[in-house]
Structures are given as structure tokens and as C-alpha cells.
Design an enzyme around this catalytic site. Structure first.
Site, mmCIF file in Angstrom:
data_model
loop_
_atom_site.group_PDB
_atom_site.id
_atom_site.type_symbol
_atom_site.label_atom_id
_atom_site.label_comp_id
_atom_site.label_asym_id
_atom_site.label_seq_id
_atom_site.Cartn_x
_atom_site.Cartn_y
_atom_site.Cartn_z
ATOM 1 N N ASP A 9 0.747 -1.109 -0.039
ATOM 2 C CA ASP A 9 0.190 0.213 0.475
ATOM 3 C C ASP A 9 1.149 0.821 -0.212
ATOM 4 O O ASP A 9 0.952 1.803 0.534
ATOM 5 C CB ASP A 9 -1.110 0.105 1.783
ATOM 6 C CG ASP A 9 0.148 -0.090 2.565
ATOM 7 O OD1 ASP A 9 -1.033 0.290 3.525
ATOM 8 O OD2 ASP A 9 1.014 -0.967 2.819
ATOM 9 N N ASP A 14 6.872 0.882 1.999
ATOM 10 C CA ASP A 14 6.727 0.818 1.180
ATOM 11 C C ASP A 14 7.323 1.157 0.084
ATOM 12 O O ASP A 14 7.897 0.885 -0.666
ATOM 13 C CB ASP A 14 4.823 0.542 1.132
ATOM 14 C CG ASP A 14 3.870 -0.128 1.527
ATOM 15 O OD1 ASP A 14 4.277 1.043 2.356
ATOM 16 O OD2 ASP A 14 3.608 -0.666 1.982
ATOM 17 N N ASN A 158 0.359 1.754 16.906
ATOM 18 C CA ASN A 158 1.162 2.671 16.045
ATOM 19 C C ASN A 158 -0.670 3.523 15.987
ATOM 20 O O ASN A 158 -0.495 4.980 15.704
ATOM 21 C CB ASN A 158 2.333 3.123 14.946
ATOM 22 C CG ASN A 158 1.732 1.538 14.367
ATOM 23 O OD1 ASN A 158 0.687 0.962 14.010
ATOM 24 N ND2 ASN A 158 2.809 1.911 13.185
ATOM 25 N N GLU A 164 -2.158 -2.027 15.510
ATOM 26 C CA GLU A 164 -0.293 -1.573 14.899
ATOM 27 C C GLU A 164 -1.300 -1.548 13.472
ATOM 28 O O GLU A 164 -2.552 -2.154 12.815
ATOM 29 C CB GLU A 164 0.203 -2.714 14.255
ATOM 30 C CG GLU A 164 1.402 -2.677 12.776
ATOM 31 C CD GLU A 164 0.504 -2.752 12.054
ATOM 32 O OE1 GLU A 164 -0.439 -3.726 11.703
ATOM 33 O OE2 GLU A 164 1.446 -2.293 10.282
ATOM 34 N N ASN A 166 -1.713 -1.977 10.323
ATOM 35 C CA ASN A 166 -1.578 -2.704 8.391
ATOM 36 C C ASN A 166 -2.408 -3.967 9.703
ATOM 37 O O ASN A 166 -3.927 -4.329 8.765
ATOM 38 C CB ASN A 166 -0.481 -3.748 8.343
ATOM 39 C CG ASN A 166 0.154 -2.846 7.459
ATOM 40 O OD1 ASN A 166 0.094 -2.150 6.743
ATOM 41 N ND2 ASN A 166 1.372 -3.172 7.487
ATOM 42 N N HIS A 240 9.739 0.016 8.623
ATOM 43 C CA HIS A 240 9.151 -1.236 9.059
ATOM 44 C C HIS A 240 9.188 -1.969 8.012
ATOM 45 O O HIS A 240 9.062 -3.441 7.748
ATOM 46 C CB HIS A 240 7.454 -1.314 9.218
ATOM 47 C CG HIS A 240 6.932 0.057 10.659
ATOM 48 N ND1 HIS A 240 6.868 0.038 11.668
ATOM 49 C CD2 HIS A 240 7.285 1.354 10.130
ATOM 50 C CE1 HIS A 240 7.241 1.324 12.782
ATOM 51 N NE2 HIS A 240 6.404 1.589 11.615
ATOM 52 N N ASP A 241 8.458 -1.682 6.916
ATOM 53 C CA ASP A 241 8.299 -2.270 5.181
ATOM 54 C C ASP A 241 9.440 -3.247 4.631
ATOM 55 O O ASP A 241 9.846 -4.510 4.145
ATOM 56 C CB ASP A 241 7.054 -1.610 4.202
ATOM 57 C CG ASP A 241 5.611 -1.249 4.908
ATOM 58 O OD1 ASP A 241 5.474 -0.628 4.370
ATOM 59 O OD2 ASP A 241 5.437 -2.333 5.566
#
Ligand code: RIB
Ligand code: CA
Length: 311
Positions: A9, A14, A158, A164, A166, A240-241
Site C-alpha cells: 500500500d 513501502d 501505532n 498496529e 496493517n 517497517h516494510d
């Protein structure tokens, strides 16, 4: 060499994960599938096409996915990633268009045609992944593994104090994915919040890199100058990603623990909370390998070395 389908996304982090995939010889990026999350799927799809064009990889197929979560009202993270999902930066118009397949059908087709070869790497809400395994349950036994960016097991959330983004953005999809019986690595906030790229490192990459690292600096300016200061942070970017993507080809960066993890579906304040049954006698059989520690310094060094020279 894992053949990866990146379900995404975009989203600034990302984008950085996609660049790492393209910069890593261990990774064969078979396809990119898009989903609503940080911004709506029309935008995440345009962003995926834009980023692949920017990186000179118009050969990689992109399939548009789900626009809405399975059940809950949609949420987004445009305040984090900018209104267009890429920090408000308008890169050159993509030279490619999405394939005709829906993301769910592309995932099913690729996994069924290559038993044991495909690693699914979802780094957004799990809507596409859930519908794929519901439509064709056999992919659960044919996929190589599923490496998910999501959840917060022993750290705060978050998007709410407990959840979280997602997982919270489509908790019902997460429930389906967590209980589908396939091999899962869960890269949660427990480790991704330890994987930090500092603004000085972004500046260094842009100064001594290439047009992709320059684009990174442009996108991340929104995060450092707009979102970050509102949250007492002006120079730390949580990877993160990108860490999740790295875990798909270099899992030894992370310490893993088999754990039973479930997701809250009915709480008013706790919807989307991931609950890990660490070291409990009453724990059901583990359903994931949970990320419990990370060699963050080695990961950041790997990231910077790869993207600096790859484009
Ligand atoms: O919580 C972090 C996750 O939510 C990342 O995937 C980020 O891109 C957002 O989607
Ligand atoms: Ca994401």
C-alpha cells in the site's frame, strides 16, 4: 532464491521496501499487488507503477487489489505518508499500466502454478491475502511462506494504543490469514520500531547515491518535516516494510520465536490488537514465527549498501 509477490500500500516505507527488493540479487520480484491502506488503492496502484517506472523495472507486473477492508470502516494513513502516499512528491508519470488480473487472482494463479516457490510478502492490510486463501485454500499448502509486516505483540500499537496499522485496517482479513495454516513469519512493531534510518543517513544516500536515493530523500522530507515534528521526532524513520522485505531473504537478521498469535475482532478500544501467547502453558499450538529481536545495525548497513549502488 525466493520468488516474491509484494502485496503493498505505497506508502513511503513501502517504497523503500520495493527499492530493497529491486536492489537485492537474492530476490526475484515476481509481481506487485496493491491494496487500500495508507491511501486508497487507486493511489497505491498508481504509486506502485510510478515507483517501478522510476526504478527502471517496468517488466514487473502490477495487479490492482481490494479497495475496502472485509468488514470494518476504512482507515488510512495519509497524515503519515502524504495525501498521495509518496510524501506529496509527483514523480514522472508511469509508463506501465496494471495487468488485467485482480490481485487476488494473480496471487492464486502464481502460487498454484509454482508449488513451494512463491513467498508472499504483505506489507499493507491483509485484504488481498485473506480473499486469496478463501477463494483457493490450496495456496496455503503450496506457498513457500508468508512474511507479514504487521502487529504489535509486546509493544504499543501505532494506530491505537494497542493495534498496529496493517492489522487494524482489516482485522478480519488478519484473522483469516493468521488461521489459514500456512507458514507465517510475523515482522511486528516489536522489531520494526528498532530498525531506524536517520535523516543524516538519508542525506548521505542522496548525496552519494542515485536518482532512486534522491527520490527517497524527496519522499521522506514529508515525514521528517511534517509528520515527525507533530510526534516529537524529526530525524528517525521506522523501516517497517523494508525490514519485513529483508526478512524474506535474510531471516537471520531477526530472532524468531514460535508463538500462537490471534487478533481482537470485537473490542471497542482494542479492535485489531494482536495477542501473542508467549511462554504460556495454556497457549494453543504456535501459528507464526514472531520477530522478537533484530540486528538493526546490520540491517541498516545492508539497506544502505544495496540501494546506494543498485540504481
Ligand atoms: O504499521 C506500519 C505499517 O502501516 C507499514 O506497512 C506502513 O506502510 C503502514 O502501512
Ligand atoms: Ca505498508
Amino acid at each position: 532464491m525466493p520468488r516474491i509477490i509484494l502485496d503493498t500500500d505505497p506508502g513511503i516505507d513501502d517504497a523503500l521496501a520495493l527499492f530493497l527488493a529491486l536492489a537485492s540479487p537474492e530476490v526475484q520480484l515476481a509481481a506487485v499487488t496493491t491494496v487500500s491502506g495508507n491511501v486508497p488503492v487507486e493511489q497505491t496502484t498508481l504509486n506502485a507503477l510510478t515507483l517501478l517506472t522510476l526504478a527502471g523495472r517496468s517488466d514487473i507486473p502490477v495487479a490492482r487489489g481490494c479497495a475496502l477492508p472485509l468488514l470494518r470502516t476504512p482507515i488510512d494513513a495519509a497524515h503519515v505518508h502524504g495525501s498521495n502516499g509518496l510524501g506529496g512528491i509527483h514523480f514522472p508519470t508511469p509508463t506501465i499500466t496494471p495487468v488485467a488480473h485482480h490481485a487476488v487472482d494473480l496471487i492464486i494463479e502464481m502460487v498454484m502454478q509454482a508449488p513451494g516457490e512463491i513467498t508472499l510478502v504483505p506489507i499493507g492490510p491483509l485484504t488481498n491475502i485473506a480473499l486469496a486463501v478463501r477463494k483457493e485454500p490450496r495456496i496455503a499448502e503450496r506457498v513457500r511462506e508468508v512474511v507479514i509486516m504487521g502487529g504489535a505483540l509486546r509493544v504499543p500499537g501505532n494506530v491505537t494504543p494497542m493495534a498496529e496499522f496493517n492489522i487494524a485496517a482489516d482485522p478480519h482479513a488478519a484473522h483469516i490469514v493468521l488461521h489459514a495454516g500456512w507458514p507465517i513469519r510475523l515482522v511486528s512493531l516489536d522489531t520494526t520500531t528498532c530498525a531506524i534510518l536517520h535523516r543524516s543517513q538519508v542525506e548521505e544516500l542522496a548525496a552519494h547515491g542515485n536518482h532512486v536515493t534522491t527520490a527517497m530523500r524527496q519522499m521522506m522530507a514529508h515525514y521528517f518535516d511534517v509528520f515527525g515534528p507533530q510526534h516529537g521526532n524529526q530525524d528517525r524513520f521506522h523501516m517497517h516494510d523494508p525490514l519485513c522485505l529483508a526478512a524474506a531473504f535474510q531471516p537471520d537478521l531477526i530472532t524468531w520465536e514460535p508463538v500462537y498469535v490471534d487478533v481482537e475482532l470485537t473490542g471497542t478500544l482494542t479492535l485489531g490488537t494482536t495477542v501473542g501467547y508467549f511462554k504460556r502453558a495454556d497457549a494453543p499450538a504456535p501459528n507464526v514465527l514472531a520477530s522478537v529481536a533484530v540486528d538493526a545495525e546490520r540491517f541498516i548497513r545492508l539497506y544502505m549498501e544495496r540501494v546506494r549502488v543498485a540504481f
